[in-house]
Design an enzyme around this catalytic site. Sequence first.
Site, PDB file in Angstrom:
ATOM      1  N   ASP A 237       0.875  -1.159   0.000  1.00 61.72           N
ATOM      2  CA  ASP A 237       0.000   0.000   0.000  1.00 61.72           C
ATOM      3  C   ASP A 237       0.921   1.220   0.000  1.00 61.72           C
ATOM      4  OD1 ASP A 237      -3.221   0.594   1.561  1.00 61.72           O
ATOM      5  OD2 ASP A 237      -2.110   1.734   0.069  1.00 61.72           O
TER       6      ASP A 237
HETATM    7  C1  GLC Z   1      -4.450   4.161  -0.403  1.00 60.87           C
HETATM    8  C2  GLC Z   1      -5.331   2.961  -0.159  1.00 60.87           C
HETATM    9  C3  GLC Z   1      -5.279   1.946  -1.260  1.00 60.87           C
HETATM   10  C4  GLC Z   1      -5.083   2.666  -2.574  1.00 60.87           C
HETATM   11  C5  GLC Z   1      -3.682   3.257  -2.548  1.00 60.87           C
HETATM   12  C6  GLC Z   1      -3.382   4.076  -3.809  1.00 60.87           C
HETATM   13  O1  GLC Z   1      -3.864   4.602   0.771  1.00 60.87           O
HETATM   14  O2  GLC Z   1      -5.192   2.296   1.096  1.00 60.87           O
HETATM   15  O3  GLC Z   1      -6.514   1.213  -1.237  1.00 60.87           O
HETATM   16  O4  GLC Z   1      -5.220   1.755  -3.654  1.00 60.87           O
HETATM   17  O5  GLC Z   1      -3.456   4.061  -1.406  1.00 60.87           O
HETATM   18  O6  GLC Z   1      -4.183   5.212  -3.860  1.00 60.87           O
END
Ligand code: GLC
Length: 693
Positions: A237
């Site tokens: 993430d």
């Molecule tokens: C965010 C989310 C994830 C998302 C990623 C990119 O913090 O937790 O679900 O796909 O970052 O935006």
Amino acid sequence: MKYLKISKETEEIVKQMTLEEKLGMIHGGQLFQTEGVSRLGIPPLKMSDGPMGVRREFEAALWKGAGHTDDYVTYLPCNSALAATWNRKLASDMGEVLGKEARGRGKDVILAPGINIKRTPLCGRNFEYFSEDPYLTKELAVPFIQGIQKWDVAACVKHFAVNNQETERLSVDVIADDKALREIYLPAFYEAVTKGKSLTVMGAYNKVKGEFCCQSRFLLEDILRKEWGYDGVVISDWGAVHDTGLAANSQLTIEMSVTYDFDQYYMAEPLKEKIRNGEIEEQVIDEKVIRILTLMTRLHMLDGKRKAGSYNAPSHRQKALEVARESIILLKNEKKHLPMDTGGLKELLIIGENANCMHANGGGSAEIKALYEITPLMGIKTLLGGNTQVVFVPGYCREEMKEESSLNWQEDSLRNDKGKEKQAEKNTALHNKRKMLREDAVRMAKEYEHVIFIGGLNHEQDTEGNDRKDMKLPYEQDLLIREILKANSNTIVVLTGGSPVEMGSWISMAPSVLWSWYGGMEGGTALAEALFGKVNPSGKLPETFYKRHTDCSAHAMGEFPGGKTVTYKEGVFVGYRYNDTFAVSPEFCFGHGLSYTTFSYDNAKAVRAKEQTQVFCTVTNTGTVKGAETVQVYLAPLHRKKEEPVQELKGFEKVELEPGESKEICMVIEEDCKGREIRIASSSRDIRSIIKI
Ligand code: GLC
């Protein structure tokens, strides 16, 4: 290399790469992509959110929209809405739309679906997730993933694992016993990677057993690679990596983050340093690069045979409408006030800000720059045409927009008494404004024969990075709904949201209640069609609608939101597993959903075949309009051990029937049902037949 069969060509390419080139492939080089190696014909790997459509284009290295005009897309219903359809085919179709749109927008990985279990109704991201039940989640997430990947785009099932709250999400250490992990929180991920073949997995922010998920030996090596034999790519993430050595030596493949110093990411320069000084073997980088090249091969990124995809196709909008239609849930309809008759309907009063509200561009990373969004008010006006005078009043309002302070925040805070006074004045002004809006709406509700209230939640509550503090409706809506129902007892109540709300203070006064999710660009069309009977609601609750959040096990037995750690003391007793076992009545139970028609269940029988049990039942539409019914199968242990729930969902089938029509359906239960009751049901608490074999 362990866990991955490598092609000779892939190995040859890696041998030609410099260390810098290899490192450029395993960490973000822009906010939503890694670097390619143009001299070797290796393209960058381009990613985009999210579960409800392909997110707008961002600046390469700035959390700011790029201001394009070609990134308006199909805005799909949220994954909770998809779950409420209980329709595997629709899940596959919606996945295909998402995959085709992602390809059309030039993306290689779509960061979806989110399949975390809805442990508490307060989690701000519940709208992005499917259900409280792992079986229902996987039955819909698997076809959704397969649909996406038909278009040479990788799904990215997330957030692995036990990311069930937003509070302290970046660091909270989740303590869940192995039984709960194995039976509740991991099964949908297992199916997503083994059956759905999700080509990528996103590691979660939080910790499990003291390790950050994105550098966790337990999750990524022991479970994902060794036990499940997963050979795909693991993406962190954004900002979920915390240590160069741990990340490099883990089964994480790509580090993404939120900052612009891409060369300083843990798996960038710091890792190069450690390789140069011999602390870390270059071989661990090679393995990551090989996985990425294997992914690119699987997506036909290197052989010129890749599907083109397209976005904003009319058929995509039609699919969004179909899902929205089947996601709407008729919670209550005592006096059959629904569907409303359009004939002779001269005037209609619509009350509630959610009637006139668009939701696409909210909720956090799932936000969508929608080609358009039909609100309920637009949908109703469109369906009724000009023959009916449709009057709208908001009835309530959100917080006032905070006017920009002339002082900067720090200077302002030095006068916090001033700040407090100002806030107090604002609260009074807001309260008075709401009182005026309420009185206006109530007065009008007395004057109109036909009234629909449309309220609920929005992405101020249902949003990433935030958990609600309770299930209460915001903006004094409870008082408003009570007052409207007193003024006009026939008022139809419609609520929109991504997670349940308290209804106790007015539900007994409301004859008819409809629940609609964030239903995508055609959500308003679908809602209008359900209100006026053009569509017969067939949605069923994919989660328990508790009377209040303290009736949910995460709060009654477990811990929420915890502090540095959060302990899932409730174990496997999540959702209906808790409420049914400990006799805590919900407002509306898991699997509940009514119809404008009725169904009878007959000739229930079960046939054991080795590891499977086939359950048969004949369903008849005993009403006067076409409708669809989802028959559910729950298994209940005859001699329940204390650590077992009284029943668990193990099968379901949705069937559409004309009035008077009967069909025999067969549900295959992938386990031996010996010693358990087979319950054939219309919901977790509406059991129609019981079989013992
Ligand atoms: C965010 C989310 C994830 C998302 C990623 C990119 O913090 O937790 O679900 O796909 O970052 O935006």
